[in-house]
Each structure stands twice: as structure tokens, then as C-alpha cells.
Enzyme design. Structure first.
Site, PDB file in Angstrom:
ATOM      1  N   LYS A  74      23.120   1.260 -28.705  1.00 19.93           N
ATOM      2  CA  LYS A  74      23.215   1.552 -27.422  1.00 19.93           C
ATOM      3  C   LYS A  74      24.213   0.522 -27.213  1.00 19.93           C
ATOM      4  CE  LYS A  74      24.147   3.710 -23.479  1.00 19.93           C
ATOM      5  NZ  LYS A  74      25.764   4.996 -23.847  1.00 19.93           N
ATOM      6  N   LYS A  80      25.708  -2.457 -15.662  1.00 22.86           N
ATOM      7  CA  LYS A  80      24.281  -2.128 -16.309  1.00 22.86           C
ATOM      8  C   LYS A  80      24.173  -2.579 -17.773  1.00 22.86           C
ATOM      9  CE  LYS A  80      20.882   0.998 -16.929  1.00 22.86           C
ATOM     10  NZ  LYS A  80      20.396   2.649 -17.112  1.00 22.86           N
TER      11      LYS A  80
HETATM   12  P1  NAD Z   1      21.447   9.713 -12.171  1.00 21.66           P
HETATM   13  O1  NAD Z   1      21.582   9.045 -10.863  1.00 21.66           O
HETATM   14  O2  NAD Z   1      23.256  10.978 -11.737  1.00 21.66           O
HETATM   15  O3  NAD Z   1      20.145  10.848 -12.021  1.00 21.66           O
HETATM   16  C1  NAD Z   1      19.050   9.868 -12.417  1.00 21.66           C
HETATM   17  C2  NAD Z   1      18.216  10.818 -11.546  1.00 21.66           C
HETATM   18  O4  NAD Z   1      16.549  10.697 -11.748  1.00 21.66           O
HETATM   19  C3  NAD Z   1      18.205  11.154 -10.385  1.00 21.66           C
HETATM   20  O5  NAD Z   1      18.472  12.440 -10.282  1.00 21.66           O
HETATM   21  C4  NAD Z   1      16.663  10.678  -9.631  1.00 21.66           C
HETATM   22  O6  NAD Z   1      16.436  11.834  -8.202  1.00 21.66           O
HETATM   23  C5  NAD Z   1      15.742  11.020 -11.133  1.00 21.66           C
HETATM   24  N1  NAD Z   1      15.073   9.697 -10.682  1.00 21.66           N
HETATM   25  C6  NAD Z   1      14.636   8.423 -10.465  1.00 21.66           C
HETATM   26  N2  NAD Z   1      13.754   8.458 -10.264  1.00 21.66           N
HETATM   27  C7  NAD Z   1      12.669   9.177 -10.632  1.00 21.66           C
HETATM   28  C8  NAD Z   1      11.454   9.320 -10.807  1.00 21.66           C
HETATM   29  N3  NAD Z   1      10.378   8.680 -10.269  1.00 21.66           N
HETATM   30  N4  NAD Z   1      10.916  10.622 -10.931  1.00 21.66           N
HETATM   31  C9  NAD Z   1      11.748  11.806 -10.844  1.00 21.66           C
HETATM   32  N5  NAD Z   1      12.979  11.530 -11.288  1.00 21.66           N
HETATM   33  C10 NAD Z   1      13.473  10.427 -10.842  1.00 21.66           C
HETATM   34  O7  NAD Z   1      21.408   9.056 -12.917  1.00 21.66           O
HETATM   35  P2  NAD Z   1      22.903   9.900 -15.063  1.00 21.66           P
HETATM   36  O8  NAD Z   1      24.289   9.571 -14.611  1.00 21.66           O
HETATM   37  O9  NAD Z   1      22.157  11.049 -14.491  1.00 21.66           O
HETATM   38  O10 NAD Z   1      21.881   8.171 -15.250  1.00 21.66           O
HETATM   39  C11 NAD Z   1      20.449   8.830 -16.395  1.00 21.66           C
HETATM   40  C12 NAD Z   1      20.664   7.409 -17.813  1.00 21.66           C
HETATM   41  O11 NAD Z   1      21.686   7.998 -18.347  1.00 21.66           O
HETATM   42  C13 NAD Z   1      21.160   6.098 -17.223  1.00 21.66           C
HETATM   43  O12 NAD Z   1      19.801   5.363 -18.093  1.00 21.66           O
HETATM   44  C14 NAD Z   1      22.029   5.954 -17.494  1.00 21.66           C
HETATM   45  O13 NAD Z   1      22.806   4.538 -18.009  1.00 21.66           O
HETATM   46  C15 NAD Z   1      22.168   6.636 -18.893  1.00 21.66           C
HETATM   47  N6  NAD Z   1      23.404   7.011 -18.916  1.00 21.66           N
HETATM   48  C16 NAD Z   1      24.230   7.808 -18.494  1.00 21.66           C
HETATM   49  C17 NAD Z   1      25.778   8.163 -18.812  1.00 21.66           C
HETATM   50  C18 NAD Z   1      27.033   8.773 -17.354  1.00 21.66           C
HETATM   51  O14 NAD Z   1      27.966   8.436 -17.753  1.00 21.66           O
HETATM   52  N7  NAD Z   1      27.035   8.780 -15.826  1.00 21.66           N
HETATM   53  C19 NAD Z   1      26.704   8.267 -20.129  1.00 21.66           C
HETATM   54  C20 NAD Z   1      25.466   7.387 -21.182  1.00 21.66           C
HETATM   55  C21 NAD Z   1      24.083   7.081 -20.500  1.00 21.66           C
END
Ligand code: NAD
Length: 291
Positions: free
Chosen positions: A162, A237
Site C-alpha cells: 500500500k 499520511k
Molecule cells: P475515519 O476517521 O472516518 O474513521 C475512523 C473511525 O475510527 C472513526 O469513526 C473513529 O471514531 C474510530 N475510532 C478512532 N479510535 C477508535 C477506538 N479507539 N476505538 C474504536 N473506534 C475508534 O477514517 P476513514 O476515512 O474511515 O479511514 C480509516 C482508515 O482507512 C485510515 O487508516 C485511512 O488511512 C484508511 N483509508 C482511507 C481512505 C479514504 O479515502 N478515506 C482510503 C483508503 C484507506
């Protein structure tokens, strides 16, 4: 399958909903108060993990993943599978997999590509690291949440794939944007620039599929005032993760390092925060040769 799903944000929410829609018994947990169609909510991460065949995490970073893993690994049944789909550093992915295996669990790191559209449409690509047995257990779930899953190797291999992919993406987007900005200053029409480069040796995904120039090429965030899409903050990031990995593996990645520095400047000191990562084009447009 009985599935625990922890981290129901922009990505995890629709992924969990797709598993429930496919008939799986999904119990979710998030720090925030969220409701996801078809998903029962638990009072803690450990409660969501207890008795599950597979637990999936989709969390912001490696530090949070390590904390959640410390909570849920002792709560999971021996023989169950821990699948982390977050994008995190390779060292955290390997450490969590090792803890899970020591506790008698199967473990897979399986970050995704495809963004929020891919998460809701069930068309993500999964890049997975872990044993054959662990991958085989998770594969039917990847097939519901995505359109492709590549087993890249042992623990950490998914995260490695990734961040290498996204390092190429960041570097290529910058190269595409600076070339458009130069072409503009040379008086070249943007459509002509696209017509040539997209069918010549400069072609790339950033030019051909996600062109940073508005009104040129297929629809992209450039046509929507650079609203993400894939935010510049998330690219930063991933570039930081690639540089952390390069340092820990003693790899020479000068272009990745420069891309990280440019995205850091864009997000932290200019107006890049909250913009799509292709908004590097208007940034370059505003600058001169010696800046
Ligand atoms: P987001 O911030 O929308 O979601 C993360 C969730 O985790 C939040 O709802 C938060 O409340 C929850 N959270 C945080 N700490 C927690 C804990 N201790 N216990 C339980 N829940 C907890 O982020 P996202 O966009 O959904 O991204 C999630 C992952 O996917 C990241 O690592 C990001 O880099 C990766 N990602 C995102 C995308 C994108 O386009 N958004 C694409 C590929 C990968």
C-alpha cells in the site's frame, strides 16, 4: 459468519454495512456514536470481538490500532481471525500480527485502495499480508467488500504494498501537476497536453484517470473545485508512512522524501488542508521558478 467490526467511520461504516447486507451477523463498535444499517452496536471493542469468527478493524493510525488490538486480542476465541484494514505503519502491522498469533489467532493486514466510493460500492482492492490460512479465511469477506484481493506475502506485506503504491502515486501526481503548470507557462493548450501525454511515454494513472486539470480527461475532483476524492492530508499520511518504512528498512527514497516535504508544505503552510491531492496543480500555477 459472526463478525466484529471496530472503527465505523467513512470507510469502516459502509464496509460493515455491506457485510451485514450480504447476510453476515455483524456487531460493531466505534468511539463515536454511530448507527450503521444492519449492524448491532456493542458497548466496547472487546464486546464486539467476543465470540466472533472474524474481527475487522478500520482505524485512523498505528497507535490506535495497537491500543485496540491490546483490548480485543485477549477477548477473541482461539482460532478466530483478526483482519486489520486500516492504513498503518509496517512495524505496527507486524507487531499486532505477532501478538495475535501468539494468542492463537490468525492475522491479516489488509489495507485498501478505492476510497469511500469503493467502500460503499463494495469495489475496494485489498492488499493482504499474513499466512495462507489467514488469507483464505478473510477472502470471502474481501470478495463482499471489494472486487480484488491480492495476497502479497507474510505479515506487513499488505501495508508494504500500500505505501509503495501510494509513494508512486504522490510522486506521479506532483510530476503531472508541475508539468501542466510548465505547459501553461509555455502557452500549450491543456487539452493538447492531455492528448499527447495520455498516449505517450508520460502517461500515468494521475494523467489518464485522475487528470488534475479541470475540464480535461475523465471526470475527477479537479472538475469539482478539488473537493476530495483523496484528500492531500491522507496523501501526506501515506507519504510519511513510506518515509518511516524507508528509514526502518534503510532504503534510499529521495523522490518519496521530496513528495512528503511538498505535501507537508501544501497541507500545513498553504491552503491544501481539506483539498484533493490533485490541487497541487493550482498550487504550482501560482509559483515562479525560483520559489
Ligand atoms: P475515519 O476517521 O472516518 O474513521 C475512523 C473511525 O475510527 C472513526 O469513526 C473513529 O471514531 C474510530 N475510532 C478512532 N479510535 C477508535 C477506538 N479507539 N476505538 C474504536 N473506534 C475508534 O477514517 P476513514 O476515512 O474511515 O479511514 C480509516 C482508515 O482507512 C485510515 O487508516 C485511512 O488511512 C484508511 N483509508 C482511507 C481512505 C479514504 O479515502 N478515506 C482510503 C483508503 C484507506
Amino acid at each position: 459468519m459472526k463478525i466484529g467490526f471496530i472503527g465505523l467511520g467513512n470507510m469502516g461504516g459502509p464496509m460493515a454495512a455491506n457485510l451485514a447486507k450480504a447476510g453476515h451477523d455483524v456487531t460493531g463498535f466505534d468511539m463515536a456514536d454511530v448507527t450503521i444499517a444492519g449492524v448491532k452496536m456493542a458497548g466496547s471493542a472487546a464486546e464486539a470481538a467476543k465470540g466472533a469468527d472474524v474481527v475487522i478493524t478500520m482505524l485512523p493510525n498505528g497507535q490506535i490500532l495497537r491500543a485496540v488490538a491490546a483490548d480485543i486480542i485477549p477477548a477473541m476465541d482461539k482460532g478466530a481471525t483478526f483482519v486489520d484494514c486500516s492504513t498503518v505503519d509496517v512495524d505496527s502491522a507486524r507487531a499486532v500480527a505477532q501478538q495475535a498469533e501468539e494468542a492463537g489467532l490468525l492475522a491479516v493486514d489488509a489495507p485498501v485502495s478505492g476510497g469511500t466510493g469503493g467502500a460503499s460500492g463494495g469495489t475496494l482492492t485489498f492488499m493482504a499480508g499474513g499466512s495462507d490460512a489467514a488469507f483464505a479465511k478473510a477472502k470471502p469477506l474481501f470478495d463482499i467488500m471489494g472486487q480484488k484481493a491480492v495476497h502479497c506475502g507474510a505479515a506487513g506485506a499488505g501495508q508494504s504494498a500500500k505505501i509503495c503504491n501510494n509513494m508512486i502515486l504522490g510522486v506521479t501526481m506532483i510530476a503531472t501537476c508541475e508539468a501542466f503548470a510548465l505547459a501553461d507557462k509555455l502557452g500549450l493548450d491543456r487539452q493538447k497536453m492531455f492528448d499527447v501525454v495520455s498516449t505517450s511515454s508520460g502517461y500515468s494513472w494521475t494523467m489518464n484517470a485522475y487528470c488534475p486539470a479541470p475540464g480535461v480527461g475523465p471526470q475527477s475532483p479537479a472538475d469539482n473545485d478539488y473537493k476530495p476524492g483523496f484528500a492531500a492530508d491522507l496523501m501526506l499520511k501515506d507519504l510519511r508512512l513510506s518515509q518511516q518504512a524507508a528509514e526502518s528498512a534503510d532504503a534510499d527514497t529521495p523522490m518519496g522524501a521530496l513528495a512528503q516535504a511538498l505535501y507537508a508544505q501544501f497541507v500545513e503552510n498553504e491552503d491544501g488542508k481539506g483539498m484533493d491531492f490533485s490541487a497541487m496543480l493550482p498550487r504550482f500555477e501560482k509559483r515562479g521558478h525560483s520559489e
